[in-house]
Design an enzyme around this catalytic site. Structure first.
Site, PDB file in Angstrom:
ATOM      1  N   ASP A  57     -30.523 110.009  65.663  1.00  0.00           N
ATOM      2  CA  ASP A  57     -30.767 110.515  64.454  1.00  0.00           C
ATOM      3  C   ASP A  57     -31.950 110.301  63.660  1.00  0.00           C
ATOM      4  O   ASP A  57     -32.127 109.393  63.159  1.00  0.00           O
ATOM      5  CB  ASP A  57     -29.592 110.237  63.544  1.00  0.00           C
ATOM      6  CG  ASP A  57     -29.466 111.125  62.150  1.00  0.00           C
ATOM      7  OD1 ASP A  57     -30.228 111.931  61.940  1.00  0.00           O
ATOM      8  OD2 ASP A  57     -28.501 110.743  61.564  1.00  0.00           O
TER       9      ASP A  57
ATOM     10  N   THR B 187     -32.636 106.399  58.459  1.00  0.00           N
ATOM     11  CA  THR B 187     -33.719 105.328  58.762  1.00  0.00           C
ATOM     12  C   THR B 187     -33.024 104.105  59.621  1.00  0.00           C
ATOM     13  O   THR B 187     -33.887 103.611  60.470  1.00  0.00           O
ATOM     14  CB  THR B 187     -34.028 104.610  57.238  1.00  0.00           C
ATOM     15  OG1 THR B 187     -34.378 105.998  56.438  1.00  0.00           O
ATOM     16  CG2 THR B 187     -35.243 103.757  57.205  1.00  0.00           C
TER      17      THR B 187
ATOM     18  N   GLY C 171     -23.335 110.966  53.992  1.00  0.00           N
ATOM     19  CA  GLY C 171     -23.158 109.738  53.437  1.00  0.00           C
ATOM     20  C   GLY C 171     -23.711 109.536  52.431  1.00  0.00           C
ATOM     21  O   GLY C 171     -23.150 108.803  51.532  1.00  0.00           O
TER      22      GLY C 171
ATOM     23  N   GLY D  20     -29.699 114.968  63.247  1.00  0.00           N
ATOM     24  CA  GLY D  20     -28.563 114.626  62.874  1.00  0.00           C
ATOM     25  C   GLY D  20     -27.552 115.627  62.140  1.00  0.00           C
ATOM     26  O   GLY D  20     -26.291 115.300  61.732  1.00  0.00           O
TER      27      GLY D  20
ATOM     28  N   ASP E  33     -33.831 116.895  60.598  1.00  0.00           N
ATOM     29  CA  ASP E  33     -32.789 115.927  61.091  1.00  0.00           C
ATOM     30  C   ASP E  33     -32.098 116.402  62.133  1.00  0.00           C
ATOM     31  O   ASP E  33     -31.415 117.377  62.224  1.00  0.00           O
ATOM     32  CB  ASP E  33     -31.678 116.124  59.778  1.00  0.00           C
ATOM     33  CG  ASP E  33     -30.612 115.379  59.921  1.00  0.00           C
ATOM     34  OD1 ASP E  33     -30.514 114.330  60.786  1.00  0.00           O
ATOM     35  OD2 ASP E  33     -29.569 115.253  59.156  1.00  0.00           O
TER      36      ASP E  33
END
Length: 474
Positions: free
Chosen positions: A299, A303, A149, A106, A104
């Protein structure tokens, strides 16, 4: 002899207690090698293998000078669920055990599910890390928590040896999580490896990648992704080859032309931030503010593409017949499936088109489809835009540490030929370590490590991770 072992399929057979090849080698004089007919490779691919082979032999026998850079590494990806997720693995502990993780860009923390108290109801029977099975693990007893999130994970910080693609970091600090929110992890994924900067690490530890690049272990201070597309394949299987992730170099066979680098804005050494400077839909420009209001996190762990509600509304205003989603589709827009949507995005340099196959996420009804751009509410330190795999499948993306920048390049004909290709699925394996960094990841503070890292994810957003190529030195 030095062998570069390609990774084969391992989805349902990854177990936390699996004995790696590396430990088997220590107890026997010979190791049985499994061979298969190799797939055809390009000139550059064979050259990259030959170079790595030479460097590995030189490193093994002490033939390299102290001033030389150390190595490069490649990880093959697995595409799961027709572009729904990309998963893979790394190896942890002594003896080393493989785990599938989210890779990741992000976020900046590594964590794994804890075997001691992460039950099947919360962790879905995925392989979990057991401290009792590693002789090199150290328990810092420092609390750890991180919020995404799509959920959260919490537990405590430990340190151990972590290996990936021939690289190793000893005393790598990571979270061992005994409390993982439902649906945050999907079998066979056991955790996450963050590839953003230490400045946003909840653990305050040096991320695995940053430890390697700061030590000068990589030939070049950068990493790169090439992702495949199977979403538009009517006969695509649940698991397909997913592309590649490289550390320390760019694979010139995967892109054509120059890499268009744009520096990370000043003071933004947190996420891999770029300023979105242009956005067009159906040939019409969408008005974007300048500066931080158009900052975007690039990121790999998201998706789709999330952005400010006003900009998202402007995008769909250019698509005839589109409508605002409600209920579970809140924040999303629906539009006629028969419509071919033409979108381009620029981040200070050239514009990059997004394939209609990536814009069209799924079919919500007989005539309406879900668009890949959705609305998110900004806040905190998160950038206004979160740009995920919907865009990244269309480019070769490079993440450069020095100078801090992100680069994009046009995919080569070879890369495009991998979309929808009927090739074998790579799987994790564990091998000898070619390059090692010692004791570079240390916790800075004693207080509980907590992150408010909120990502633009939803029920349609899934995770990405990488499968490892290992070097066996026999």
């Amino acid at each position: 002899m030095v062998y570069l072992i390609p990774l084969l399929s391992l989805v349902a057979t990854v177990h936390a207690a699996a004995t790696p090849r590396a430990s088997t080698r220590a107890s026997r004089d010979s190791v049985e090698l499994l061979r298969r007919i190799p797939a055809a490779k390009s000139y550059d691919e064979v050259g990259a293998w030959a170079r790595q082979n030479k460097l590995s032999v030189e490193a093994k026998y002490g033939m390299r000078t102290m001033n030389e850079k150390r190595s490069t590494g490649t990880n093959l990806l697995v595409n799961q669920g027709l572009d729904s997720s990309f998963y893979g693995s790394l190896a942890v502990g002594t003896p080393a055990v493989s785990y599938n993780v989210v890779l990741d860009t992000g976020s900046a923390d590594m964590w794994l599910a804890d075997s001691s108290s992460c039950g099947t109801s919360r962790c879905g029977g995925i392989p979990t890390f057991a401290t009792s099975e590693s002789s090199s693990v150290k328990d810092t007893k420092t609390p750890f928590s991180i919020v995404y999130g799509s959920g959260f994970a919490s537990g405590r910080l430990v340190s151990d040896t972590v290996q990936m693609a021939g690289f190793s970091v000893s005393n790598q600090v990571f979270g061992l999580c005994n409390n993982v929110s439902q649906d945050l992890l999907s079998y066979p994924v056991s955790g996450l490896l963050g590839l953003a900067f230490q400045t946003i690490a909840a653990s305050e530890a040096t991320p695995f990648w940053e430890a390697l690049v700061k030590d000068g272990t990589w030939d070049s201070p950068l990493m790169a992704f090439q992702l495949t597309r199977y979403a538009n394949m009517t006969r695509g299987k649940s698991l397909e080859p997913g592309g590649s992730f490289t550390m320390g170099f760019v694979n010139s066979s995967l892109y054509t032309g120059d890499i268009d680098y744009n520096n990370i804005p000043s003071g933004q050494g947190t996420y891999w931030v770029q300023e979105m400077t242009s956005l067009t839909v159906q040939g019409n420009s969408i008005s974007l503010p300048s500066g931080s209001q158009s900052y975007a996190a690039i990121d790999t762990g998201t998706t789709l593409i999330g952005g400010p509600p006003s900009a998202i509304a402007s995008i769909y205003a250019q698509i005839e017949g589109s409508r605002v989603g409600t209920g579970d589709y809140e924040g999303y827009y629906l539009y006629p499936c028969k419509t071919i949507v033409d979108v381009t995005v620029a981040f200070g340099g050239r514009s990059w088109p997004i394939s209609n196959a990536d814009f069209q996420v799924d079919q919500a009804s007989s005539t309406l489809c879900v668009g890949a751009f959705f609305a998110i509410s900004g806040g905190g330190s998160a950038p206004a835009w979160i740009v995920g795999d919907t865009f990244l499948k269309n480019v070769y993306s490079v993440y450069r540490y020095n100078p801090p920048s992100v680069g994009f390049a046009q995919l080569s004909a070879y890369s495009l030929s991998l979309n929808g290709a009927n090739d074998p699925i790579p799987t994790p394996t564990i091998g000898s370590v070619a390059a090692t960094v010692s004791a570079t990841s240390l916790v800075k503070g004693k207080n509980a490590a907590v992150s408010s890292h909120i990502r633009a994810e939803s029920t349609l957003t899934v995770v990405i991770s990488i499968t490892t190529i290992a070097l066996f030195l026999l």
